[in-house]
Design a protein around this motif. Sequence first.
Motif, short mmCIF file in Angstrom:
data_model
loop_
_atom_site.label_atom_id
_atom_site.label_comp_id
_atom_site.label_asym_id
_atom_site.label_seq_id
_atom_site.Cartn_x
_atom_site.Cartn_y
_atom_site.Cartn_z
N GLN A 5 15.50 7.16 0.23
CA GLN A 5 14.28 6.91 -0.53
C GLN A 5 14.24 7.85 -1.73
O GLN A 5 14.65 9.02 -1.63
CB GLN A 5 13.03 7.12 0.33
N LEU A 6 13.72 7.35 -2.84
CA LEU A 6 13.60 8.15 -4.07
C LEU A 6 12.13 8.39 -4.36
O LEU A 6 11.36 7.44 -4.48
CB LEU A 6 14.26 7.42 -5.24
N LEU A 7 11.76 9.66 -4.48
CA LEU A 7 10.37 10.04 -4.75
C LEU A 7 10.32 11.01 -5.91
O LEU A 7 11.20 11.85 -6.07
CB LEU A 7 9.74 10.69 -3.51
N ASN A 8 9.26 10.89 -6.68
CA ASN A 8 9.02 11.83 -7.77
C ASN A 8 7.63 12.43 -7.58
O ASN A 8 6.63 11.82 -7.95
CB ASN A 8 9.12 11.13 -9.12
N PRO A 9 7.51 13.62 -7.00
CA PRO A 9 6.20 14.20 -6.72
C PRO A 9 5.45 14.66 -7.95
O PRO A 9 4.25 14.94 -7.87
CB PRO A 9 6.53 15.40 -5.81
N SER A 10 6.12 14.69 -9.11
CA SER A 10 5.45 15.20 -10.31
C SER A 10 4.69 14.13 -11.07
O SER A 10 4.10 14.40 -12.11
CB SER A 10 6.48 15.83 -11.25
N MET A 11 4.70 12.89 -10.57
CA MET A 11 4.02 11.82 -11.29
C MET A 11 3.43 10.83 -10.30
O MET A 11 3.74 10.85 -9.11
CB MET A 11 4.99 11.10 -12.23
N THR A 12 2.57 9.99 -10.81
CA THR A 12 1.96 8.96 -9.97
C THR A 12 3.01 7.92 -9.61
O THR A 12 3.63 7.31 -10.48
CB THR A 12 0.81 8.27 -10.72
N GLN A 13 3.21 7.72 -8.32
CA GLN A 13 4.25 6.81 -7.88
C GLN A 13 3.90 5.35 -8.18
O GLN A 13 4.75 4.48 -8.05
CB GLN A 13 4.49 6.99 -6.39
N HIS A 14 2.65 5.09 -8.57
CA HIS A 14 2.26 3.72 -8.88
C HIS A 14 2.65 3.34 -10.30
O HIS A 14 2.39 2.22 -10.73
CB HIS A 14 0.76 3.53 -8.65
N ASP A 15 3.24 4.29 -11.06
CA ASP A 15 3.76 3.96 -12.37
C ASP A 15 4.90 2.96 -12.17
O ASP A 15 5.92 3.30 -11.60
CB ASP A 15 4.26 5.24 -13.06
N ARG A 16 4.72 1.72 -12.63
CA ARG A 16 5.63 0.64 -12.25
C ARG A 16 7.05 0.86 -12.77
O ARG A 16 7.28 1.45 -13.82
CB ARG A 16 5.10 -0.70 -12.76
N CYS A 17 8.01 0.38 -12.00
CA CYS A 17 9.42 0.45 -12.38
C CYS A 17 9.76 -0.72 -13.30
O CYS A 17 9.44 -1.87 -13.01
CB CYS A 17 10.31 0.42 -11.14
N GLN A 18 10.42 -0.42 -14.40
CA GLN A 18 10.73 -1.44 -15.40
C GLN A 18 12.19 -1.86 -15.39
O GLN A 18 12.51 -3.03 -15.63
CB GLN A 18 10.38 -0.91 -16.81
N ALA A 19 13.10 -0.91 -15.17
CA ALA A 19 14.53 -1.23 -15.20
C ALA A 19 15.30 -0.15 -14.45
O ALA A 19 14.83 0.99 -14.34
CB ALA A 19 15.03 -1.34 -16.64
N MET A 20 16.49 -0.52 -13.95
CA MET A 20 17.32 0.43 -13.21
C MET A 20 18.78 0.20 -13.53
O MET A 20 19.20 -0.90 -13.91
CB MET A 20 17.10 0.27 -11.70
#
Length: 492
Positions: free
Chosen positions: A254-269
Amino acid sequence: MHTDHSWNLSPSRPVPLDIFFDIVIHLPLQSVLTLRRTSKNLYAVTRLHSLWALLFRTHVQMKNLPYRDLGGTSLESLSARDLEALTRYAVTLRRNWTLPEPVLQKQVDFNVPTEPNSPIIFLRFLPGRSNRWLISVRMTARPRKYLLQCWDVAQHEPRCIAELAHVDGPWGGIVINSDPTSTAVLAMQSAQTETFSINFDAEDPESAFETEATIDGPRELHLLSGSTLVTRSLESGGAICLWDLDDLQQERIQLLNPSMTQHDRCQAMHLRDDYIIVIRAQSVEIYSTVPRPNILPGRGAPIAYPLAQYHYKWSSDTVNLCEQVSTAATSPTPLPINIFIRFGSIYPWPVNILHHYVLSPNLLYVPGRETTQYNLPYHVRPQPVQTIGSPVRLFGQSAVALGRYGTVLWLDNHTGDWLGPRERGQRLAGKLLAPIDDSPHTIPVEQVGSSAASMVFSVREDEAWTRIAMDEESGRIAVGHTGGPITLLEYA
């Protein structure tokens, strides 16, 4: 280099064969074909396998020109005749493709639905696989139904060889596998996540989609590459999850970023061997995909945190990214990545500009060594390259397709130069991107150049186009309509 002794022993030979080859590679391809008609000796030498192997390398590979997928056949096994045909095909296609108004060789309209209000909501060519297959999804509003179809576009009239109707339950879209050798061609999200293979030779299209694997529960689909599926949890926290299709009991990581809101949608990978680049609405993040034990013991998949991240000032509306391939490259270092962003605005339509950025490879990166914060494959801050004017009206349709060989294609409403002032109209336009310099350099925002479309493929007086897909190797563009039809444009 292969030499022809009859040429070297001929009393009428103009120059030794090796020197002749050194001269020929500097000639336009058409001049080489003209030489063929001047003498028997030149006719013979311009049909040598060694010459066409050299010309293919010079005119196609060194210039990063797309060419037809060989369907598993190696270049080394091609005959001189096949190499000549492939070289001429690639050069001719690129010449036409980059004209201000490319010359259309063939246009076919198909998939005319019987139900009204059935727009195409997804359109994509399958990579590789002999450049033959197009995937579409058509939505019917009443009753709500989604029809997934695979089309054989190599036929004179495109033919549906596989279809799957989804009627009951939620719909979360599909993703196409970027690896053409994988049996899992696509993944679909409904009440559960399913991966499918396609029996391209099935007699009944309704049985051609075959379920490969299933994961219970809803989630966001983002990427399918080989045997790795990337999703995002809909639950609180919104973790990005990497699944191994060979073991779906639990996420691999699993990939998590605790420094930002995780609900910021993913656009591209962008996924590679042991790292993944995630572009959210307002950030770029690089993660390692190597599972490690969690710091705090407990049940669940290993968790990874960003190795590096960069935040945009503005929120994006849409993001498209793609590596720009270099067939002449011999180094295993990562390839530059083109990124096209249309930023959002305070109005109900996005900004009328496409922003072109590049993720530059890190020249200090050591391939083969584990990706860490001290060994990053890319500089995480995208470098601005240019802006392209691309106006979109209120509630207008916009779409972008980005190719591996540097073509960017888009839909917008800039039609005044062709149709005059009017309230409706659409343009299918594009631009061939210049080769990317691997070395990172920061350009001040005020110095970023502005440009315009260099190719206009088509314009129309109404606004019926919804989606676009592009296959640079075959010279095909597919355009989906609001009413359900698909238009196939061929330029090869």
